[in-house]
Scaffold this active site. Structure first.
Site, PDB file in Angstrom:
ATOM      1  N   ALA A  64       0.942  -1.327   0.065  1.00 38.53           N
ATOM      2  CA  ALA A  64      -0.115  -0.192  -0.037  1.00 38.53           C
ATOM      3  C   ALA A  64       0.777   1.226   0.047  1.00 38.53           C
ATOM      4  O   ALA A  64       2.178   1.251   0.402  1.00 38.53           O
ATOM      5  CB  ALA A  64      -0.920   0.017   1.143  1.00 38.53           C
ATOM      6  N   GLY A 110       0.333  -4.953   0.845  1.00 37.85           N
ATOM      7  CA  GLY A 110      -0.665  -4.715  -0.058  1.00 37.85           C
ATOM      8  C   GLY A 110      -0.825  -5.587  -1.307  1.00 37.85           C
ATOM      9  O   GLY A 110      -1.535  -6.153  -2.070  1.00 37.85           O
ATOM     10  N   GLU A 113      -1.022  -9.091  -0.679  1.00 45.44           N
ATOM     11  CA  GLU A 113      -2.340  -9.314  -0.432  1.00 45.44           C
ATOM     12  C   GLU A 113      -3.130  -9.242  -1.414  1.00 45.44           C
ATOM     13  O   GLU A 113      -4.110 -10.195  -1.530  1.00 45.44           O
ATOM     14  CB  GLU A 113      -2.764  -8.101   0.738  1.00 45.44           C
ATOM     15  N   GLU A 133       4.401  -5.283   7.360  1.00 44.27           N
ATOM     16  CA  GLU A 133       3.697  -4.124   7.846  1.00 44.27           C
ATOM     17  C   GLU A 133       4.186  -3.970   9.374  1.00 44.27           C
ATOM     18  O   GLU A 133       4.040  -2.740   9.983  1.00 44.27           O
ATOM     19  CB  GLU A 133       2.035  -4.385   7.941  1.00 44.27           C
TER      20      GLU A 133
HETATM   21  N1  COA Z   1       4.628   3.013  -0.673  1.00 45.41           N
HETATM   22  C1  COA Z   1       4.834   4.113  -1.282  1.00 45.41           C
HETATM   23  N2  COA Z   1       6.177   4.225  -2.032  1.00 45.41           N
HETATM   24  C2  COA Z   1       6.890   3.011  -2.064  1.00 45.41           C
HETATM   25  C3  COA Z   1       6.532   2.188  -1.437  1.00 45.41           C
HETATM   26  C4  COA Z   1       5.200   1.883  -0.831  1.00 45.41           C
HETATM   27  N3  COA Z   1       4.846   0.939  -0.230  1.00 45.41           N
HETATM   28  N4  COA Z   1       7.514   1.012  -1.899  1.00 45.41           N
HETATM   29  C5  COA Z   1       8.392   1.601  -2.660  1.00 45.41           C
HETATM   30  N5  COA Z   1       7.952   3.003  -2.493  1.00 45.41           N
HETATM   31  C6  COA Z   1       8.768   3.938  -3.326  1.00 45.41           C
HETATM   32  C7  COA Z   1       9.970   4.265  -2.657  1.00 45.41           C
HETATM   33  O1  COA Z   1       9.769   5.507  -1.658  1.00 45.41           O
HETATM   34  C8  COA Z   1      10.826   5.138  -3.801  1.00 45.41           C
HETATM   35  O2  COA Z   1      10.313   6.260  -4.064  1.00 45.41           O
HETATM   36  P1  COA Z   1      11.307   7.664  -4.404  1.00 45.41           P
HETATM   37  O3  COA Z   1      12.141   7.252  -5.481  1.00 45.41           O
HETATM   38  O4  COA Z   1      10.204   8.720  -4.851  1.00 45.41           O
HETATM   39  O5  COA Z   1      11.805   7.609  -3.078  1.00 45.41           O
HETATM   40  C9  COA Z   1      10.611   4.084  -4.911  1.00 45.41           C
HETATM   41  O6  COA Z   1       9.188   3.621  -4.695  1.00 45.41           O
HETATM   42  C10 COA Z   1      11.570   2.835  -5.121  1.00 45.41           C
HETATM   43  O7  COA Z   1      11.890   2.498  -3.789  1.00 45.41           O
HETATM   44  P2  COA Z   1      13.081   2.200  -3.154  1.00 45.41           P
HETATM   45  O8  COA Z   1      12.847   1.917  -1.737  1.00 45.41           O
HETATM   46  O9  COA Z   1      14.109   3.345  -3.747  1.00 45.41           O
HETATM   47  O10 COA Z   1      13.642   0.894  -4.103  1.00 45.41           O
HETATM   48  P3  COA Z   1      14.639  -0.356  -3.117  1.00 45.41           P
HETATM   49  O11 COA Z   1      15.110  -0.969  -4.379  1.00 45.41           O
HETATM   50  O12 COA Z   1      15.659   0.523  -2.386  1.00 45.41           O
HETATM   51  O13 COA Z   1      13.834  -1.127  -2.114  1.00 45.41           O
HETATM   52  C11 COA Z   1      12.028  -2.358  -1.367  1.00 45.41           C
HETATM   53  C12 COA Z   1      12.792  -1.851  -2.507  1.00 45.41           C
HETATM   54  C13 COA Z   1      10.765  -3.143  -1.745  1.00 45.41           C
HETATM   55  C14 COA Z   1      12.645  -3.225  -0.268  1.00 45.41           C
HETATM   56  C15 COA Z   1      11.523  -1.069  -0.561  1.00 45.41           C
HETATM   57  O14 COA Z   1      11.011   0.083  -1.498  1.00 45.41           O
HETATM   58  C16 COA Z   1      10.450  -1.029   0.592  1.00 45.41           C
HETATM   59  O15 COA Z   1      10.916  -1.543   1.631  1.00 45.41           O
HETATM   60  N6  COA Z   1       9.298  -0.712   0.317  1.00 45.41           N
HETATM   61  C17 COA Z   1       8.014  -0.892   1.369  1.00 45.41           C
HETATM   62  C18 COA Z   1       7.798  -2.165   1.454  1.00 45.41           C
HETATM   63  C19 COA Z   1       6.512  -2.127   2.601  1.00 45.41           C
HETATM   64  O16 COA Z   1       6.705  -1.793   3.645  1.00 45.41           O
HETATM   65  N7  COA Z   1       5.379  -2.469   1.999  1.00 45.41           N
HETATM   66  C20 COA Z   1       4.493  -2.620   2.872  1.00 45.41           C
HETATM   67  C21 COA Z   1       3.431  -1.251   3.108  1.00 45.41           C
HETATM   68  S1  COA Z   1       1.974  -1.548   3.867  1.00 45.41           S
END
Ligand code: COA
Length: 258
Positions: A64, A110, A113, A133
């Site tokens: 999400a 999400g 999910e 989460e």
């Molecule tokens: N919501 C909003 N933005 C998200 C996102 C999310 N769930 N997951 C990734 N993004 C965005 C990042 O903020 C980043 O945006 P920016 O370039 O404007 O800063 C972009 O997507 C790329 O992500 P980034 O984190 O730089 O990539 P990465 O390869 O370093 O890491 C992940 C990849 C998936 C490990 C990391 O993005 C992450 O942990 N995301 C969140 C996962 C999460 O907690 N999901 C559950 C949400 S309830």
């Protein structure tokens, strides 16, 4: 649609979540668009199977949209989960048209999910899945605590959610969370081949099968009774007449989908 792409080839639709710069994170607008897309595709009786995937090579859906809910109150949080579940996750689970998730990278929060709400899942070998989460101080809110438990069992669901760890595609296969793991380049063609097999069968019977299988997980509903009713209803369909006639005439069935 701003956040999703829909591509239809014959009777199979591919819905691609298309926010690659945000790793296809599900914001409110994307959830609304997905709801519209699934509704329209389900109403179009020419669409016999739907594949959901993410844009780019890195992510299916990374969760999400955290930026969108970071400042929510208790009431807003509850509303977010309730509306999301109704519009997308429960909606997909109960869709009459089969929905297959082609998990092509990160499927987190999400994203996992959504994949779990689909009728089944195929993953690419680089896929990573998890419900992280609790690292954000929240729990899965789009059905994750329920569907992960149904799919992988209570112990594994407890561990995955408490540790927030990501599992790789092979582990997901061992857990029964995905049905197959293939190279990323082959993911869509492999998934489409399965979809083609589905489209050859009676769409009316498949819709009743989905409803009957889902009944197994519904509180207060006797799945065996749902199955009996749906089994009986099949006998009144044109598809049943065509399927049984084709068998007796030793030819392939050409189902009208009615
Ligand atoms: N919501 C909003 N933005 C998200 C996102 C999310 N769930 N997951 C990734 N993004 C965005 C990042 O903020 C980043 O945006 P920016 O370039 O404007 O800063 C972009 O997507 C790329 O992500 P980034 O984190 O730089 O990539 P990465 O390869 O370093 O890491 C992940 C990849 C998936 C490990 C990391 O993005 C992450 O942990 N995301 C969140 C996962 C999460 O907690 N999901 C559950 C949400 S309830």
């Amino acid at each position: 649609m701003e956040n999703i792409l829909i591509e239809k080839t014959e009777n199979i639709a591919v819905v691609t979540i298309n926010r690659p710069t945000k790793l296809n994170a599900l914001n409110k607008a994307t959830i609304q668009e997905l709801n519209q897309a699934f509704k329209q595709l389900n109403e179009d009786k020419n669409t016999k199977a739907i594949i959901v995937t993410g844009s780019g090579e890195k992510a299916f859906v990374a969760g999400a949209d955290i930026a969108e809910f970071a400042h929510f109150s208790v009431e807003e949080g509850e509303k977010l989960a309730a509306e999301g579940q109704a519009l997308l996750f429960d909606f997909v689970q109960n869709l009459e048209t089969p929905v297959i998730a082609a998990v092509n990278g990160f499927a987190l929060g999400g994203g996992l999910e959504l994949a779990m709400a689909c009728h089944f899942r195929i993953a690419s070998d680089n896929a990573k899945m998890g419900l992280p989460e609790v690292t954000l101080g929240v729990i899965p809110g789009y059905g994750g605590t329920q569907r992960l438990t149904q799919l992988v069992g209570k112990g594994r669901a407890m561990e995955m959610i408490m540790t927030a760890k990501m599992i790789d595609a092979q582990t997901a296969l061992n857990y029964g969370l995905v049905n197959n793991v293939v190279n990323q380049e082959e993911l869509l063609s492999f998934t489409k081949d399965i979809a083609v097999k589905i489209t050859k069968n009676s769409s009316v019977a498949i819709a009743k099968a989905i409803q009957s299988i889902n009944a197994n997980f519904e509180e207060g509903i006797n799945g065996y009774n749902v199955e009996i009713k749906n089994f009986g209803n099949c006998f009144g369909t044109e598809d049943f007449k065509e399927g049984t006639t084709a068998f007796l005439e030793k030819r392939k069935a050409n189902f009208p989908g009615k």
